[in-house]
Motif scaffolding. Sequence first.
Motif, PDB file in Angstrom:
ATOM      1  N   GLU A  34      44.805  25.799 -16.744  1.00 34.15           N
ATOM      2  CA  GLU A  34      43.917  25.264 -15.695  1.00 34.15           C
ATOM      3  C   GLU A  34      42.476  25.718 -15.866  1.00 34.15           C
ATOM      4  O   GLU A  34      41.581  25.197 -15.188  1.00 34.15           O
ATOM      5  N   LEU A  35      42.272  26.695 -16.723  1.00 30.87           N
ATOM      6  CA  LEU A  35      40.946  27.303 -16.847  1.00 30.87           C
ATOM      7  C   LEU A  35      40.760  27.691 -18.316  1.00 30.87           C
ATOM      8  O   LEU A  35      41.682  28.254 -18.910  1.00 30.87           O
ATOM      9  N   PRO A  36      39.593  27.384 -18.911  1.00 30.72           N
ATOM     10  CA  PRO A  36      39.380  27.823 -20.298  1.00 30.72           C
ATOM     11  C   PRO A  36      39.310  29.349 -20.360  1.00 30.72           C
ATOM     12  O   PRO A  36      38.886  30.001 -19.395  1.00 30.72           O
ATOM     13  N   ARG A  62      43.595  26.221  -7.879  1.00 25.94           N
ATOM     14  CA  ARG A  62      42.923  25.688  -6.696  1.00 25.94           C
ATOM     15  C   ARG A  62      43.527  26.259  -5.408  1.00 25.94           C
ATOM     16  O   ARG A  62      42.805  26.695  -4.513  1.00 25.94           O
ATOM     17  N   VAL A  99      33.534  25.003 -13.473  1.00 27.46           N
ATOM     18  CA  VAL A  99      33.847  26.079 -14.414  1.00 27.46           C
ATOM     19  C   VAL A  99      35.023  25.740 -15.325  1.00 27.46           C
ATOM     20  O   VAL A  99      35.370  26.502 -16.214  1.00 27.46           O
ATOM     21  N   ARG A 100      35.654  24.607 -15.120  1.00 25.13           N
ATOM     22  CA  ARG A 100      36.817  24.255 -15.939  1.00 25.13           C
ATOM     23  C   ARG A 100      36.408  23.541 -17.228  1.00 25.13           C
ATOM     24  O   ARG A 100      35.474  22.777 -17.271  1.00 25.13           O
TER      25      ARG A 100
END
Lengths: 180, 180
Positions: free
Chosen positions: A134-136, A73, B179-180
């Motif tokens: 934090e993100l796939p 972020r 998007v997560r």
Amino acid sequence: MAPRKQREIFDATLRLLAAKGFDGLTVEGVAEESGVNKTTIYRWWPSKAALLAAALVEAPALDLDVPDTGSLRGDLEELVTAFGRLLTEPPARDVAVAALGAAIHHAEIDAGRFFADRLARERVIFERAVRRGELPESADPMLIVDLLAGAMWIRGVFRGMELKPGFAAEVVGAVLDGVR
Amino acid sequence: MAPRKQREIFDATLRLLAAKGFDGLTVEGVAEESGVNKTTIYRWWPSKAALLAAALVEAPALDLDVPDTGSLRGDLEELVTAFGRLLTEPPARDVAVAALGAAIHHAEIDAGRFFADRLARERVIFERAVRRGELPESADPMLIVDLLAGAMWIRGVFRGMELKPGFAAEVVGAVLDGVR
């Protein structure tokens, strides 16, 4: 070509573009502004479009630092804020908007190369985010970047609206968390 | 002015813009193409920029239907698909990209008015979604529209990439769900 010389040529190219538009930009003008012989410039870049395409990718004026704040972020908010400044604050604005605007009408300028180059540099932000959980892994960095950069472009350039201090966080929040 | 006559003037304006660019667009040329007297055109629109600003908002060529599919996701996917076609498929592309491109360099064209007009028409999509409980009342329609339209613009115009059939759904999914 020496890096300093090249930088002067690119700076002169973008300065002339901002002042006179693509139609007013000439290799002759760039030669005069940068003090480099016209034939030397032509030896490296066969046309003013090729010169401008290279300047877009390489020029310090259009450079964005790749932030490393410790969170996805935070990184995206810094990136989006910097891109917004590039699009709305002079003198960077005059260069960035003129260059991207010219690319719309002249495919040879190849704004695609500019965006591909920026995405390649920014990939590390997304790789770190995946490693931090934090993100796939399936997330698509290009989609994320296009949403973020696109919102700044529509709001700041097409709508001509001020990009308020909180806007970058709103944009990033919408893309990371969804608007529902 | 009679609506049919006005439509012919706007069509001629956008046709000439697409063919010759903003610099090549003249009120004289529009008069010739549309068969309307030059002084009549000037009586309604004081400059070619004013004429183009009006054409941008009113022209059928740049019109987008406001969909009503029964769901927010369905509505936004249709809207985004149509906008993507407008930006990438000739002949609409040549008009839309030339008009928006010219607006970057000529503030008098006022692309902001075009986007404000479109958003006013699209608000009903978001009002219905709030009533159906698909979207919180606090959601910001302008932010949603700017993310969606911006992603199509960056991908289709600046990157010059093909907008694959599934892309609209991906873009809408990212904005609605994050998007997560």
